[in-house]
Design a protein around this motif. Structure first.
Motif, PDB file in Angstrom:
ATOM      1  N   ARG A  33       0.837  -1.193   0.000  1.00  0.00           N
ATOM      2  CA  ARG A  33       0.000   0.000   0.000  1.00  0.00           C
ATOM      3  C   ARG A  33       0.877   1.250   0.000  1.00  0.00           C
ATOM      4  O   ARG A  33       0.643   2.192  -0.755  1.00  0.00           O
ATOM      5  N   PHE A  39       2.448   1.640  -3.392  1.00  0.00           N
ATOM      6  CA  PHE A  39       1.443   2.105  -4.347  1.00  0.00           C
ATOM      7  C   PHE A  39       1.202   3.596  -4.182  1.00  0.00           C
ATOM      8  O   PHE A  39       1.144   4.340  -5.165  1.00  0.00           O
ATOM      9  N   GLN A  40       1.082   4.064  -2.934  1.00  0.00           N
ATOM     10  CA  GLN A  40       0.856   5.487  -2.693  1.00  0.00           C
ATOM     11  C   GLN A  40       2.056   6.319  -3.135  1.00  0.00           C
ATOM     12  O   GLN A  40       1.889   7.393  -3.721  1.00  0.00           O
ATOM     13  N   GLU A  96       4.217   5.528  -5.501  1.00  0.00           N
ATOM     14  CA  GLU A  96       4.207   5.529  -6.970  1.00  0.00           C
ATOM     15  C   GLU A  96       3.135   6.469  -7.503  1.00  0.00           C
ATOM     16  O   GLU A  96       3.359   7.188  -8.479  1.00  0.00           O
ATOM     17  N   ARG A  97       1.965   6.493  -6.869  1.00  0.00           N
ATOM     18  CA  ARG A  97       0.897   7.397  -7.297  1.00  0.00           C
ATOM     19  C   ARG A  97       1.330   8.854  -7.149  1.00  0.00           C
ATOM     20  O   ARG A  97       1.116   9.675  -8.043  1.00  0.00           O
ATOM     21  N   ARG A  98       1.992   9.188  -6.039  1.00  0.00           N
ATOM     22  CA  ARG A  98       2.486  10.561  -5.847  1.00  0.00           C
ATOM     23  C   ARG A  98       3.536  10.915  -6.903  1.00  0.00           C
ATOM     24  O   ARG A  98       3.557  12.041  -7.404  1.00  0.00           O
ATOM     25  N   GLN A  99       4.397   9.977  -7.239  1.00  0.00           N
ATOM     26  CA  GLN A  99       5.402  10.228  -8.275  1.00  0.00           C
ATOM     27  C   GLN A  99       4.737  10.448  -9.629  1.00  0.00           C
ATOM     28  O   GLN A  99       5.130  11.341 -10.380  1.00  0.00           O
ATOM     29  N   ARG A 100       3.731   9.634  -9.961  1.00  0.00           N
ATOM     30  CA  ARG A 100       3.004   9.831 -11.224  1.00  0.00           C
ATOM     31  C   ARG A 100       2.317  11.186 -11.250  1.00  0.00           C
ATOM     32  O   ARG A 100       2.326  11.874 -12.269  1.00  0.00           O
ATOM     33  N   GLU A 101       1.730  11.603 -10.126  1.00  0.00           N
ATOM     34  CA  GLU A 101       1.070  12.904 -10.058  1.00  0.00           C
ATOM     35  C   GLU A 101       2.080  14.031 -10.242  1.00  0.00           C
ATOM     36  O   GLU A 101       1.798  15.008 -10.937  1.00  0.00           O
ATOM     37  N   GLU A 121       3.052  14.144 -13.857  1.00  0.00           N
ATOM     38  CA  GLU A 121       1.958  14.707 -14.651  1.00  0.00           C
ATOM     39  C   GLU A 121       1.890  16.221 -14.470  1.00  0.00           C
ATOM     40  O   GLU A 121       1.673  16.958 -15.433  1.00  0.00           O
TER      41      GLU A 121
END
Length: 179
Positions: free
Chosen positions: A27, A30-31, A33-38, A41
């Motif tokens: 978890r 995943f969080q 990685e999500r922050r890095q993608r954001e 972007e």
């Protein structure tokens, strides 16, 4: 029997704790990685929203990214330009002598600081169109100050030059009228 049940209970408790720990780790990953993608972007949106042309390169001077303004001015699509040497995509010459101007990436890498090109620089687009530009290059640095690439920012000066010429013409007419 009690020893066997005790061992099974201990194994089940250990397996449950291990599974919970793994779930928490996944978890968290995943969080992250999500922050890095954001963040990536947000960087991409910012880059593509800039009103001037922007090209980023790696340390060897190969194009990494370019925004839509750079695509328009150079005549290259970002997908086609990626991995190409900057000199192929960003061809510049001196307007007066027609001699090639030094590749700004090499100059930034050599000097390690922000550099601007000389006045009277022409960008030759992919289709041969020549545009006067003003530009600067800056090193892209890591946290440890190592240079990993260069960012070029440039803009078309056709409208600025037309406005300057109109102002000079107006001043000349005014002087003529006064005389």
């Amino acid at each position: 029997l009690f020893v066997l049940l005790g061992l099974l209970l201990t194994a089940a408790t250990t397996a449950g704790a291990y599974r919970r720990r793994q779930v928490c780790l996944y978890r968290d990953l995943f969080q992250l990685e999500r922050r890095q993608r954001e963040a990536q972007e947000e960087f991409r949106i910012t880059l593509y929203s800039i009103g001037d042309a922007v090209i980023t390169t790696d340390r060897e001077g190969r194009v990494r990214q370019m925004n839509p303004v750079a695509e328009h001015l150079t005549g290259w699509l970002e997908a086609e330009a990626q991995g190409q040497p900057l000199a192929a995509v960003f061809r510049i010459i001196n307007e007066e002598t027609r001699a090639e101007v030094e590749n700004p990436v090499q100059r930034v890498l050599r000097e390690g600081r922000v550099v601007g090109l000389a006045n009277h620089t022409l960008l030759i687009a992919r289709d041969g169109t020549e545009r006067p530009i003003a530009d600067s290059g800056a090193p892209i640095r890591t946290e440890s100050s190592a240079i990993t690439g260069v960012v070029l920012v440039f803009r078309d000066q056709i409208e600025e030059r037309a406005a300057d010429q109109a102002l000079r013409d107006s001043e000349r007419r005014f002087r003529w009228a006064v005389e």
